[in-house]
Design an enzyme around this catalytic site. Structure first.
Site, PDB file in Angstrom:
ATOM      1  N   HIS A  35      14.312  -2.695  -6.192  1.00 23.38           N
ATOM      2  CA  HIS A  35      14.096  -1.600  -7.140  1.00 23.38           C
ATOM      3  C   HIS A  35      15.418  -1.175  -7.777  1.00 23.38           C
ATOM      4  O   HIS A  35      16.489  -1.512  -7.286  1.00 23.38           O
ATOM      5  CB  HIS A  35      13.592  -0.345  -6.411  1.00 23.38           C
ATOM      6  CG  HIS A  35      12.326  -0.490  -5.666  1.00 23.38           C
ATOM      7  ND1 HIS A  35      11.128  -0.054  -6.171  1.00 23.38           N
ATOM      8  CD2 HIS A  35      12.059  -0.969  -4.428  1.00 23.38           C
ATOM      9  CE1 HIS A  35      10.170  -0.255  -5.273  1.00 23.38           C
ATOM     10  NE2 HIS A  35      10.705  -0.817  -4.206  1.00 23.38           N
ATOM     11  N   GLU A 117      16.539  -0.264  -2.759  1.00 25.43           N
ATOM     12  CA  GLU A 117      16.887   0.349  -4.039  1.00 25.43           C
ATOM     13  C   GLU A 117      18.331   0.031  -4.389  1.00 25.43           C
ATOM     14  O   GLU A 117      19.228   0.158  -3.547  1.00 25.43           O
ATOM     15  CB  GLU A 117      16.753   1.880  -3.972  1.00 25.43           C
ATOM     16  CG  GLU A 117      15.360   2.390  -3.706  1.00 25.43           C
ATOM     17  CD  GLU A 117      14.520   2.536  -4.978  1.00 25.43           C
ATOM     18  OE1 GLU A 117      15.026   2.214  -6.075  1.00 25.43           O
ATOM     19  OE2 GLU A 117      13.360   2.973  -4.848  1.00 25.43           O
ATOM     20  N   HIS A 156      10.102  -4.740  -8.235  1.00 26.22           N
ATOM     21  CA  HIS A 156       9.021  -3.754  -8.336  1.00 26.22           C
ATOM     22  C   HIS A 156       8.131  -4.067  -9.539  1.00 26.22           C
ATOM     23  O   HIS A 156       6.912  -3.917  -9.486  1.00 26.22           O
ATOM     24  CB  HIS A 156       9.629  -2.352  -8.471  1.00 26.22           C
ATOM     25  CG  HIS A 156       8.682  -1.241  -8.144  1.00 26.22           C
ATOM     26  ND1 HIS A 156       9.009   0.078  -8.311  1.00 26.22           N
ATOM     27  CD2 HIS A 156       7.407  -1.256  -7.656  1.00 26.22           C
ATOM     28  CE1 HIS A 156       7.970   0.824  -7.949  1.00 26.22           C
ATOM     29  NE2 HIS A 156       6.996   0.047  -7.541  1.00 26.22           N
ATOM     30  N   ASP A 166      11.537  -1.872 -13.065  1.00 28.01           N
ATOM     31  CA  ASP A 166      12.727  -2.161 -12.270  1.00 28.01           C
ATOM     32  C   ASP A 166      12.553  -3.410 -11.404  1.00 28.01           C
ATOM     33  O   ASP A 166      11.426  -3.740 -11.044  1.00 28.01           O
ATOM     34  CB  ASP A 166      13.109  -0.942 -11.412  1.00 28.01           C
ATOM     35  CG  ASP A 166      12.005  -0.503 -10.441  1.00 28.01           C
ATOM     36  OD1 ASP A 166      10.839  -0.421 -10.852  1.00 28.01           O
ATOM     37  OD2 ASP A 166      12.329  -0.255  -9.270  1.00 28.01           O
TER      38      ASP A 166
HETATM   39 ZN   LIG Z   1      10.899   0.789  -8.113  1.00 25.37          ZN
END
Ligand SMILES: [Zn+2]
Length: 193
Positions: A35, A117, A156, A166
């Protein structure tokens, strides 16, 4: 093997998030989802991402924060712009990162995935330090969960198309996939700077 809720990677800052729960019984973790996130959008640095994942984001600090402060979200791991990484959810627990999602026809990707992330946006490239750390953490995760085959490392945007974009057009999938292929399952683990 550790018990449930104990799978923290060594050497990372730990910020336990309440936005997590047990995975469904008997589930095999076999997907890794990449992400990006930045708070406020497009701004890097500061502690707002941690604040969001820890349910302490100040809704008055930025107009956008008022919209998202009540979200209950998390990811297992976050890699900041300097490459430093922190962990919010033990890898054996379910983090709340994917939302409505499906991979190869199978829904609820949170049940069976790990979420990483990258602090970033769809507008700018990621940093060298982030790629280095991502390669290390991906190898570490894959050594713990061997069912995460190379083709089961996705963005994602792959599992929520039309809803999520993303990690975006600047993420270098070619480089990342080459790194996965060359590293195999074993990680030369290095602690963060
Ligand atoms: Zn995401």
């Amino acid at each position: 093997m550790t018990g449930p809720g104990e799978l923290w990677l060594p050497g990372l800052i730990r910020e336990p998030s309440a936005n997590s729960d047990e995975r469904p019984a008997g589930i095999e973790v076999d997907l890794l989802v990449i992400h990006n996130i930045s708070l406020p959008p497009g701004k890097f640095g500061g502690g707002y991402i941690s604040d969001l994942f820890l349910n302490r984001l100040d809704p008055g600090a930025h107009p956008y924060f008022a919209e998202i402060a009540d979200l209950r979200v998390s990811a297992h791991l976050l890699i900041r712009r300097d490459g430093s990484a922190r962990q919010f959810v033990p890898l054996d627990r379910r983090a709340w990162h994917a939302g409505v999602s499906s991979f190869c026809g199978r829904e609820r990707c949170n049940d069976y995935s790990i979420g990483i992330e990258l602090e970033g946006s769809d507008e700018v490239p990621y940093t060298e330090a982030q790629y280095r750390q991502l390669h290390i953490l991906t190898a570490e995760v894959r050594s713990l969960f061997p069912a995460i085959a190379p083709e089961r490392v996705v963005g994602h945007s792959d599992i929520a198309p039309g809803r999520k974009t993303d990690p975006g057009p600047h993420f270098d999938w070619t480089r990342f996939r080459e790194a996965i292929a060359h590293r195999g399952g074993g990680a030369d683990y290095i602690s963060e700077s």
